[in-house]
Design an enzyme around this catalytic site. Structure first.
Site, PDB file in Angstrom:
ATOM      1  N   CYS A   2       0.836  -1.190   0.000  1.00  0.00           N
ATOM      2  CA  CYS A   2       0.000   0.000   0.000  1.00  0.00           C
ATOM      3  C   CYS A   2       0.879   1.251   0.000  1.00  0.00           C
ATOM      4  O   CYS A   2       1.944   1.282   0.609  1.00  0.00           O
ATOM      5  CB  CYS A   2      -0.944   0.100   1.196  1.00  0.00           C
ATOM      6  SG  CYS A   2      -2.058  -1.282   1.350  1.00  0.00           S
ATOM      7  N   ARG A  27       3.543  -0.135  -5.094  1.00  0.00           N
ATOM      8  CA  ARG A  27       3.413  -0.718  -3.758  1.00  0.00           C
ATOM      9  C   ARG A  27       2.143  -1.546  -3.601  1.00  0.00           C
ATOM     10  O   ARG A  27       1.973  -2.261  -2.613  1.00  0.00           O
ATOM     11  CB  ARG A  27       3.399   0.391  -2.695  1.00  0.00           C
ATOM     12  CG  ARG A  27       4.631   1.257  -2.701  1.00  0.00           C
ATOM     13  CD  ARG A  27       4.507   2.337  -1.656  1.00  0.00           C
ATOM     14  NE  ARG A  27       4.595   1.774  -0.326  1.00  0.00           N
ATOM     15  CZ  ARG A  27       5.717   1.582   0.340  1.00  0.00           C
ATOM     16  NH1 ARG A  27       6.853   1.915  -0.208  1.00  0.00           N
ATOM     17  NH2 ARG A  27       5.710   1.074   1.537  1.00  0.00           N
ATOM     18  N   TRP A  77      -2.912  -2.695  -1.625  1.00  0.00           N
ATOM     19  CA  TRP A  77      -2.607  -4.112  -1.826  1.00  0.00           C
ATOM     20  C   TRP A  77      -3.397  -4.819  -0.731  1.00  0.00           C
ATOM     21  O   TRP A  77      -3.063  -4.717   0.449  1.00  0.00           O
ATOM     22  CB  TRP A  77      -1.109  -4.347  -1.664  1.00  0.00           C
ATOM     23  CG  TRP A  77      -0.667  -5.730  -1.990  1.00  0.00           C
ATOM     24  CD1 TRP A  77      -0.298  -6.206  -3.225  1.00  0.00           C
ATOM     25  CD2 TRP A  77      -0.521  -6.830  -1.080  1.00  0.00           C
ATOM     26  NE1 TRP A  77       0.059  -7.528  -3.133  1.00  0.00           N
ATOM     27  CE2 TRP A  77      -0.070  -7.943  -1.834  1.00  0.00           C
ATOM     28  CE3 TRP A  77      -0.733  -7.003   0.287  1.00  0.00           C
ATOM     29  CZ2 TRP A  77       0.181  -9.192  -1.268  1.00  0.00           C
ATOM     30  CZ3 TRP A  77      -0.496  -8.242   0.852  1.00  0.00           C
ATOM     31  CH2 TRP A  77      -0.034  -9.320   0.077  1.00  0.00           C
ATOM     32  N   ASN A 103      -1.222   1.994   5.706  1.00  0.00           N
ATOM     33  CA  ASN A 103      -0.357   0.954   5.158  1.00  0.00           C
ATOM     34  C   ASN A 103       0.094   0.105   6.331  1.00  0.00           C
ATOM     35  O   ASN A 103       0.705   0.622   7.266  1.00  0.00           O
ATOM     36  CB  ASN A 103       0.853   1.610   4.464  1.00  0.00           C
ATOM     37  CG  ASN A 103       1.906   0.590   4.074  1.00  0.00           C
ATOM     38  OD1 ASN A 103       1.595  -0.577   3.851  1.00  0.00           O
ATOM     39  ND2 ASN A 103       3.152   1.029   3.995  1.00  0.00           N
ATOM     40  N   GLY A 104      -0.213  -1.190   6.297  1.00  0.00           N
ATOM     41  CA  GLY A 104       0.165  -2.069   7.406  1.00  0.00           C
ATOM     42  C   GLY A 104      -0.994  -2.969   7.774  1.00  0.00           C
ATOM     43  O   GLY A 104      -1.937  -3.141   6.996  1.00  0.00           O
ATOM     44  N   GLU A 483      17.647 -16.883  -9.036  1.00  0.00           N
ATOM     45  CA  GLU A 483      17.209 -15.528  -9.365  1.00  0.00           C
ATOM     46  C   GLU A 483      16.555 -15.509 -10.757  1.00  0.00           C
ATOM     47  O   GLU A 483      15.525 -14.879 -10.959  1.00  0.00           O
ATOM     48  CB  GLU A 483      18.404 -14.561  -9.292  1.00  0.00           C
ATOM     49  CG  GLU A 483      18.119 -13.131  -9.695  1.00  0.00           C
ATOM     50  CD  GLU A 483      17.027 -12.444  -8.869  1.00  0.00           C
ATOM     51  OE1 GLU A 483      16.579 -13.001  -7.856  1.00  0.00           O
ATOM     52  OE2 GLU A 483      16.615 -11.346  -9.280  1.00  0.00           O
ATOM     53  N   LYS A 487      12.731 -14.395 -11.434  1.00  0.00           N
ATOM     54  CA  LYS A 487      12.442 -13.293 -12.373  1.00  0.00           C
ATOM     55  C   LYS A 487      11.409 -13.745 -13.389  1.00  0.00           C
ATOM     56  O   LYS A 487      10.441 -13.056 -13.678  1.00  0.00           O
ATOM     57  CB  LYS A 487      13.748 -12.928 -13.068  1.00  0.00           C
ATOM     58  CG  LYS A 487      14.074 -11.527 -13.332  1.00  0.00           C
ATOM     59  CD  LYS A 487      14.490 -10.610 -12.252  1.00  0.00           C
ATOM     60  CE  LYS A 487      13.668 -10.602 -11.021  1.00  0.00           C
ATOM     61  NZ  LYS A 487      14.254  -9.996  -9.874  1.00  0.00           N
ATOM     62  N   GLU A 490       7.864 -14.488 -11.751  1.00  0.00           N
ATOM     63  CA  GLU A 490       7.124 -13.357 -11.162  1.00  0.00           C
ATOM     64  C   GLU A 490       6.528 -12.444 -12.226  1.00  0.00           C
ATOM     65  O   GLU A 490       5.464 -11.881 -12.029  1.00  0.00           O
ATOM     66  CB  GLU A 490       7.964 -12.593 -10.133  1.00  0.00           C
ATOM     67  CG  GLU A 490       8.802 -11.463 -10.615  1.00  0.00           C
ATOM     68  CD  GLU A 490       9.602 -10.768  -9.512  1.00  0.00           C
ATOM     69  OE1 GLU A 490       9.002 -10.305  -8.539  1.00  0.00           O
ATOM     70  OE2 GLU A 490      10.840 -10.670  -9.645  1.00  0.00           O
ATOM     71  N   HIS A 506      18.142 -36.852  -8.340  1.00  0.00           N
ATOM     72  CA  HIS A 506      17.492 -37.255  -7.083  1.00  0.00           C
ATOM     73  C   HIS A 506      15.987 -36.993  -7.120  1.00  0.00           C
ATOM     74  O   HIS A 506      15.345 -36.962  -6.076  1.00  0.00           O
ATOM     75  CB  HIS A 506      18.145 -36.527  -5.903  1.00  0.00           C
ATOM     76  CG  HIS A 506      19.583 -36.889  -5.736  1.00  0.00           C
ATOM     77  ND1 HIS A 506      19.995 -38.142  -5.357  1.00  0.00           N
ATOM     78  CD2 HIS A 506      20.709 -36.176  -5.946  1.00  0.00           C
ATOM     79  CE1 HIS A 506      21.321 -38.179  -5.313  1.00  0.00           C
ATOM     80  NE2 HIS A 506      21.772 -36.994  -5.678  1.00  0.00           N
ATOM     81  N   LYS A 606       5.947  -4.010  -4.617  1.00  0.00           N
ATOM     82  CA  LYS A 606       7.394  -3.778  -4.546  1.00  0.00           C
ATOM     83  C   LYS A 606       7.920  -3.864  -3.117  1.00  0.00           C
ATOM     84  O   LYS A 606       8.962  -4.421  -2.856  1.00  0.00           O
ATOM     85  CB  LYS A 606       7.685  -2.392  -5.127  1.00  0.00           C
ATOM     86  CG  LYS A 606       9.139  -2.019  -5.150  1.00  0.00           C
ATOM     87  CD  LYS A 606       9.821  -2.638  -6.333  1.00  0.00           C
ATOM     88  CE  LYS A 606      11.290  -2.290  -6.416  1.00  0.00           C
ATOM     89  NZ  LYS A 606      11.984  -3.314  -7.221  1.00  0.00           N
TER      90      LYS A 606
HETATM   91  O1  M6R Z   1      13.058  -4.675  -0.719  1.00  0.00           O
HETATM   92  P1  M6R Z   1      13.603  -6.046  -0.473  1.00  0.00           P
HETATM   93  O2  M6R Z   1      14.901  -6.283  -1.189  1.00  0.00           O
HETATM   94  O3  M6R Z   1      13.689  -6.396   0.972  1.00  0.00           O
HETATM   95  O4  M6R Z   1      12.526  -7.017  -1.128  1.00  0.00           O
HETATM   96  C1  M6R Z   1      12.632  -8.409  -1.001  1.00  0.00           C
HETATM   97  C2  M6R Z   1      11.751  -9.101  -2.007  1.00  0.00           C
HETATM   98  O5  M6R Z   1      10.414  -8.778  -1.796  1.00  0.00           O
HETATM   99  C3  M6R Z   1      12.133  -8.734  -3.441  1.00  0.00           C
HETATM  100  O6  M6R Z   1      13.477  -8.981  -3.703  1.00  0.00           O
HETATM  101  C4  M6R Z   1      11.275  -9.521  -4.455  1.00  0.00           C
HETATM  102  O7  M6R Z   1      11.580 -10.872  -4.381  1.00  0.00           O
HETATM  103  C5  M6R Z   1      11.483  -8.960  -5.861  1.00  0.00           C
HETATM  104  N1  M6R Z   1      10.232  -8.505  -6.381  1.00  0.00           N
HETATM  105  C6  M6R Z   1      12.000  -9.917  -6.848  1.00  0.00           C
HETATM  106  O8  M6R Z   1      12.145  -9.331  -8.105  1.00  0.00           O
END
Ligand code: M6R
Length: 611
Positions: A2, A27, A77, A103-104, A483, A487, A490, A506, A606
């Site tokens: 949020c 956000r 969110w 937010n929270g 990673e 990527k 997501e 395995h 984010k």
């Molecule tokens: O702001 P942060 O680095 O703590 O965020 C951690 C994860 O939420 C963040 O890296 C997330 O996995 C990304 N969207 C991946 O692209």
């Protein structure tokens, strides 16, 4: 999650709120709303809607249809209650005279709601936030700040709140606990926001509210208060991020722009920190005596930052010969970790606000560890609460999928490793010099990778309609694969998994059949032959292999793999920084071809400020 924003001044508030929200949409983006007070009519107007901010903006004619010079806005969110008009913020008190953006999460909202309902107060939404609005009104006796203070004594959980009240028409009250909130000081106006990008167009003078603090914003200035509601002075900082850095600047997507910005981000992150052949970390407060007493490093992070931690384990153990544990922050919090005064906790977070990471850092501190954070957002909670912060200086990252923050985090881990190695005497001079030289050459090599991106676009066009993709690799290639896999899934919504190549036999190999796409990472020369054996095994079962390697191995791999992408040769400590870029581009092009909403993937946000 949020985003919240607030404005009080002499301009019309709604267009400013909408513009601020457009910078915060990363956000959370399932609904949006504003509450604006109009001094002429004495009315508090609330407009909100399910869906993207654009729906709200069209509804309000870009803000022109709502009059008033003070207001708050929100982009959501969803946590409590599905995305809907009624659950959108601002949430109103019973009389409609108090509006709250939040937010929270209010953890004890159910209990408080029951209490208020017993008092005959009706509720209209399923949100935890409505409880806050109702509770403030319940306590309101003509002093908004006092009513908010009483409300805070009853609520538990995490919150950044912006509150306007038709009976206190010149002020916005803001409070925070465990969720970010920034105050902006303008000429004849004041702002609040979850993130500085929302107010950068209007002011660069900001202060950061700490947990338990409150602020009253008026057009003449901002008065802050401590948890006892006693007036306090806050330090005002100057933000030097470029306004344009948070704009798309002609690119179709923030993610692509941020991928392309990586060489520049690396230069910003690395060059000022290498002077006369030495790594210089200014304001480094952990002294030699303390560093020599450290027995273990514990890296704590979430998501992509966790992958940086996994890569960091390989590099830091190699450089420092100290044991490095890596833990997901959400696990660390509840696993009774073995941490004491001999542990240095390295906390990695782009946003510096990830709730799990923040809580894990506090837990590490409580157990006696010192904390060192690697953070992008200046002044964020993790940066401020850690014993030592090293900023990545990547500039604002807007796309939900992290790219330039990731590669600069990796660069910082290497800089840190070199810096500590110098102090602890754990690295040969020649190795130290060669890594330093390679670090300096990294931006140029990355430019070469980016210039070759057509090849990745071609591979994406061949495989974008697959349902499932596997990433395999060993050692650093395995962590890089994690990673790459994150990527891809997501932003393209393709199911994908990363495996240590040696684990295939395995279990996972049973999933490989004709046409299954396997992205095989083999940049690490030391294990190249082993990686080749795994590729052959996949091919023997009908899998299609896209391989990532270095220039020197391109030809050899080309004989076996269906496609090869090669990066320039580099020191193994720096290969992940280069090798991740093609994986980012592959994910980007695949998502583009699938027509996905690349910068705002479904269900994600984010900055993850809920548990
Ligand atoms: O702001 P942060 O680095 O703590 O965020 C951690 C994860 O939420 C963040 O890296 C997330 O996995 C990304 N969207 C991946 O692209």
């Amino acid at each position: 999650m949020c985003g919240i924003v607030g404005y009080v001044g002499s301009e019309q508030a709604a267009p400013i709120l909408l513009e601020g929200l457009s910078k915060l949409e990363y956000r959370g983006y399932d609904s949006a709303g504003v509450a604006v007070y109009d001094g002429e009519t004495g009315r508090l107007t609330v407009r909100k809607s399910k869906g993207r901010l654009k729906v709200l903006s069209d509804m309000l004619d870009g803000g022109a249809s709502v009059a008033g010079r003070i207001g708050v806005g929100h982009t959501r969110w969803a946590t409590h209650g599905a995305p809907s008009d009624v659950n959108s913020h601002p949430q109103l008190s019973r009389s409609g005279r108090i509006a709250v953006v939040h937010n929270g999460i209010i953890e004890n909202y159910a209990e408080l709601k029951a209490y208020l309902q017993e008092q005959g107060i009706p509720f209209t939404s399923e949100t935890d936030t409505e409880v806050v609005a109702q509770l403030i009104e319940h306590f309101y006796e003509g002093d908004l700040l006092q009513a908010v203070g009483r409300c805070l004594r009853r609520i538990e959980g995490a919150y950044a709140l912006g509150i306007v009240c038709a009976d206190a028409p010149d002020e916005i009250v803001a409070v925070r606990k465990d969720s970010p909130l920034i105050l902006g000081y303008g000429e004849g106006c004041s702002f609040l926001a979850s993130d500085v990008t929302a107010i950068l167009r209007h002011t660069r003078r900001v202060s950061y509210l700490d947990d338990g603090e409150a602020a009253v914003l008026t057009r003449d200035g901002i008065q802050c208060y401590n948890h006892l509601m006693q007036p306090i002075e806050k330090e005002i900082c100057h933000v030097d991020w470029e306004v344009d850095a948070a704009e798309k600047g002609g690119y179709e997507h923030f993610m692509f722009k941020e991928i392309m910005e990586q060489p520049e981000a690396l230069r910003r992150c690395v060059l000022p920190r290498i002077r006369n052949g030495e790594v210089v970390l200014e304001d480094f407060r952990l002294d030699g005596e303390y560093l020599r007493s450290v027995r273990k490093l514990y890296i704590i992070a979430c998501g992509s930052s966790y992958h940086v931690g996994m890569l960091g384990k390989y590099s830091l153990e190699r450089i420092l010969r100290l044991p490095v544990e890596v833990s997901l922050a959400s696990e660390f919090r509840y696993m009774d970790p073995i941490v004491d005064e001999g542990t240095l906790a390295i906390v990695i977070s782009q946003s510096g606000e990830t709730l799990d990471t923040l809580a894990a850092m506090r837990e590490a501190k409580r157990l006696g560890a010192k904390t060192l954070s690697i953070v992008n957002v200046v002044g964020s909670s993790i940066a401020r609460e850690s014993d030592q912060v090293i900023y990545t200086w990547a500039g604002p990252e807007i796309a939900v999928a992290t790219t330039k923050a990731f590669t600069t985090q990796l660069a910082v881990v290497t800089l840190l490793g070199l810096y500590l190695a110098r102090r602890l005497g754990t690295m040969e001079e020649t190795e130290y010099k060669s890594v330093l030289e390679e670090l300096l050459a990294l931006p140029e090599k990355m430019e070469a990778v980016l210039a070759n991106r057509d090849g990745l676009q071609y591979y994406a066009s061949q495989y974008f309609n697959h349902d499932s993709v596997f990433f395999i690799g060993r050692n650093i290639d395995y962590a890089m694969g994690m990673e790459g896999s994150l990527k891809l899934k997501e932003i393209s919504y393709i199911h994908s998994e990363a495996y240590a190549s040696g684990e295939l036999k395995h279990g996972t190999i049973s999933l490989i059949e004709d046409g299954t796409l396997v992205v095989a990472l083999c940049t690490y020369h030391k294990l190249f032959d082993k990686a080749m054996s795994n590729i052959v095994e996949v091919k023997a079962r009908g899998g299609d292999v896209l391989a990532l390697t270095t220039e020197g191995k391109r030809e050899e791999l080309g004989k076996t793999a269906n496609g090869v992408f090669a990066i320039p040769e580099a020191h193994p400590l720096l290969l992940p920084c280069l090798g991740t870029v093609p994986l980012q581009l592959f994910a980007y092009y695949v998502a583009l071809m699938r027509g996905c909403d690349i910068d705002k993937p479904r269900n994600l946000a984010k900055s993850v400020t809920v548990e």
